[in-house]
Design an enzyme around this catalytic site. Sequence first.
Site, PDB file in Angstrom:
ATOM      1  N   TYR A 163     -20.516 -25.628  -2.098  1.00  0.00           N
ATOM      2  CA  TYR A 163     -21.914 -25.211  -1.980  1.00  0.00           C
ATOM      3  C   TYR A 163     -21.983 -24.048  -0.993  1.00  0.00           C
ATOM      4  O   TYR A 163     -22.635 -24.112   0.056  1.00  0.00           O
ATOM      5  CB  TYR A 163     -22.815 -26.378  -1.556  1.00  0.00           C
ATOM      6  N   HIS A 184     -19.289 -19.783   4.762  1.00  0.00           N
ATOM      7  CA  HIS A 184     -18.032 -19.976   4.020  1.00  0.00           C
ATOM      8  C   HIS A 184     -17.424 -18.620   3.635  1.00  0.00           C
ATOM      9  O   HIS A 184     -16.225 -18.398   3.776  1.00  0.00           O
ATOM     10  CB  HIS A 184     -18.285 -20.751   2.726  1.00  0.00           C
ATOM     11  N   GLN A 206     -16.375 -21.947  13.710  1.00  0.00           N
ATOM     12  CA  GLN A 206     -16.780 -22.480  15.023  1.00  0.00           C
ATOM     13  C   GLN A 206     -18.007 -23.386  14.879  1.00  0.00           C
ATOM     14  O   GLN A 206     -18.308 -24.185  15.757  1.00  0.00           O
ATOM     15  CB  GLN A 206     -17.102 -21.325  15.973  1.00  0.00           C
ATOM     16  N   LYS A 207     -18.703 -23.257  13.764  1.00  0.00           N
ATOM     17  CA  LYS A 207     -19.851 -24.128  13.479  1.00  0.00           C
ATOM     18  C   LYS A 207     -19.467 -25.598  13.700  1.00  0.00           C
ATOM     19  O   LYS A 207     -20.221 -26.380  14.244  1.00  0.00           O
ATOM     20  CB  LYS A 207     -20.306 -23.870  12.039  1.00  0.00           C
ATOM     21  N   ASP A 208     -18.256 -25.958  13.227  1.00  0.00           N
ATOM     22  CA  ASP A 208     -17.737 -27.313  13.436  1.00  0.00           C
ATOM     23  C   ASP A 208     -16.691 -27.219  14.546  1.00  0.00           C
ATOM     24  O   ASP A 208     -15.487 -27.331  14.294  1.00  0.00           O
ATOM     25  CB  ASP A 208     -17.136 -27.845  12.137  1.00  0.00           C
ATOM     26  N   VAL A 230     -22.066 -18.150  11.431  1.00  0.00           N
ATOM     27  CA  VAL A 230     -22.993 -17.264  10.716  1.00  0.00           C
ATOM     28  C   VAL A 230     -24.350 -17.956  10.677  1.00  0.00           C
ATOM     29  O   VAL A 230     -24.443 -19.147  10.350  1.00  0.00           O
ATOM     30  CB  VAL A 230     -22.488 -16.956   9.291  1.00  0.00           C
ATOM     31  N   SER A 275     -24.496 -26.157   4.356  1.00  0.00           N
ATOM     32  CA  SER A 275     -24.850 -26.638   3.008  1.00  0.00           C
ATOM     33  C   SER A 275     -25.956 -27.679   3.118  1.00  0.00           C
ATOM     34  O   SER A 275     -26.750 -27.858   2.199  1.00  0.00           O
ATOM     35  CB  SER A 275     -23.629 -27.261   2.335  1.00  0.00           C
ATOM     36  N   ARG A 276     -26.008 -28.373   4.246  1.00  0.00           N
ATOM     37  CA  ARG A 276     -27.001 -29.440   4.429  1.00  0.00           C
ATOM     38  C   ARG A 276     -28.406 -28.907   4.711  1.00  0.00           C
ATOM     39  O   ARG A 276     -29.362 -29.679   4.653  1.00  0.00           O
ATOM     40  CB  ARG A 276     -26.560 -30.384   5.549  1.00  0.00           C
TER      41      ARG A 276
HETATM   42  P1  AMP Z   1     -17.868 -27.316   4.984  1.00  0.00           P
HETATM   43  O1  AMP Z   1     -17.885 -26.859   3.555  1.00  0.00           O
HETATM   44  O2  AMP Z   1     -19.215 -27.571   5.551  1.00  0.00           O
HETATM   45  O3  AMP Z   1     -16.872 -28.428   5.226  1.00  0.00           O
HETATM   46  O4  AMP Z   1     -17.321 -26.062   5.818  1.00  0.00           O
HETATM   47  C1  AMP Z   1     -16.129 -25.433   5.483  1.00  0.00           C
HETATM   48  C2  AMP Z   1     -15.755 -24.472   6.585  1.00  0.00           C
HETATM   49  O5  AMP Z   1     -16.809 -23.523   6.740  1.00  0.00           O
HETATM   50  C3  AMP Z   1     -15.575 -25.155   7.945  1.00  0.00           C
HETATM   51  O6  AMP Z   1     -14.459 -24.577   8.608  1.00  0.00           O
HETATM   52  C4  AMP Z   1     -16.867 -24.854   8.650  1.00  0.00           C
HETATM   53  O7  AMP Z   1     -16.750 -24.820  10.049  1.00  0.00           O
HETATM   54  C5  AMP Z   1     -17.176 -23.464   8.101  1.00  0.00           C
HETATM   55  N1  AMP Z   1     -18.612 -23.170   8.250  1.00  0.00           N
HETATM   56  C6  AMP Z   1     -19.640 -23.955   7.872  1.00  0.00           C
HETATM   57  N2  AMP Z   1     -20.812 -23.383   8.214  1.00  0.00           N
HETATM   58  C7  AMP Z   1     -20.509 -22.211   8.833  1.00  0.00           C
HETATM   59  C8  AMP Z   1     -21.284 -21.174   9.427  1.00  0.00           C
HETATM   60  N3  AMP Z   1     -22.598 -21.207   9.469  1.00  0.00           N
HETATM   61  N4  AMP Z   1     -20.628 -20.122   9.966  1.00  0.00           N
HETATM   62  C9  AMP Z   1     -19.265 -20.058   9.938  1.00  0.00           C
HETATM   63  N5  AMP Z   1     -18.484 -21.014   9.390  1.00  0.00           N
HETATM   64  C10 AMP Z   1     -19.090 -22.072   8.844  1.00  0.00           C
END
Ligand code: AMP
Length: 280
Positions: free
Chosen positions: A32, A37, A148-150, A176, A186-187
Site C-alpha cells: 500500500y 516507501h 526512520q518512521k519505524d 517522509v 499506510s494506516r
Molecule cells: P511498512 O510497509 O509500513 O512496513 O513500511 C515499510 C518501510 O517503509 C519501513 O522501513 C518503514 O519504516 C518505511 N516507511 C514507512 N513510512 C515511512 C515514511 N513516512 N517515511 C519514510 N519511510 C517510511
Amino acid sequence: MDVISKIDVIREQLNTYRKAGKKIGLVPTMGYFHQGHLSLMEIARQKCDVVVTSLFVNPTQFAPGEDFETYPKNLTRDQELAKNQGVDILFVPTEKLLYPEPFFTYVISEKLSKVLCGNKRTNHFRGVTTIVAKLFNIVQPDIAVFGQKDYQQAIIIQKMVEDLNFPIEIIVAPIVREKDGLAMSSRNTYLTKEQRKQAPVIFKALSRAQELFQSGETNAKIIHALINETIKSSSLAKIEYIEIVNAKNLKKDLNIIPGTFVAVAVYYGKTRLIDNLRFE
Ligand code: AMP
C-alpha cells in the site's frame, strides 16, 4: 519489472545478477505504497544495480485483535508505483511459502524489543526480526533500506545484523511527511476526516519540542510535558506513550543532547500512529 512469488525463482534470478557483479538492494515493505516507501526505493536505486522490493503483510508481527485482516492492499497500484520507481524485482511471497506448517524458529531481539512499541505489542518485534532475517536469507542483499518512521525497528534490525553477522549494510532513510507534517503511513487511510484533521498535532508537538531544545532546554521532563500538553490539545488523540530515549540503546534519557530521540505512539480511535524526532 519482474513480479516474483517463488523463493527458488527469485534466488535463481538474483544469483545471475550476483555472478555478474551487480550490487543488490532490498526494501522490505507491507505494501500500500506511499511516498515514504517510494523514497526508500529511490535510495536503493541510487546505491545499487538491482533493486528488490518485498511486499508481504507479515502475520507474525500482528497481535490478535490488531489490523492484520484489514491491512490496506492494492497490488495493481503498488506494482505500477514500484515499476515507475525503477524497482527491478517485486517479491510477493505467500504466507504459506514463508511460514510453512509447522513453523518453529523465530529471531528474538532481547531488551530493545521490550520497550516503546514493544512494551504493548508483545510479539511484534519477534515477527519483524524473523521476517526480515528470512528476507535477508532469501534475497541476500548488499544493502537494505528501512525508514526512520519505524525508528525502533531500524535500530533492532541494525543490532540483529551486527549480532548475527549478516553481511548487509543497513540504511535508515528520513521520514517522509504530508504537507501538514503528518508522517506518511499506510494506516493513515483508516483515519476519519476529523481524526485526519487533528493528527498533524503529533508533528507539531515534536517540532515544538525541537524548538524548545534549540532554545537551550535540555531537561527531558520539561520537554516531555510540552509534547504531552500539545498532543492533548487534540480532543480525539489518546497517547499510548511519549518517550525520550538514547538513540542506540533506547534507554530513557533524563538530559537531552543532540542525537537523543523522542518517540511517540498516539491512538485516533482504533488507529495507532507513531512518529519520532531526533533532537538536533
Ligand atoms: P511498512 O510497509 O509500513 O512496513 O513500511 C515499510 C518501510 O517503509 C519501513 O522501513 C518503514 O519504516 C518505511 N516507511 C514507512 N513510512 C515511512 C515514511 N513516512 N517515511 C519514510 N519511510 C517510511
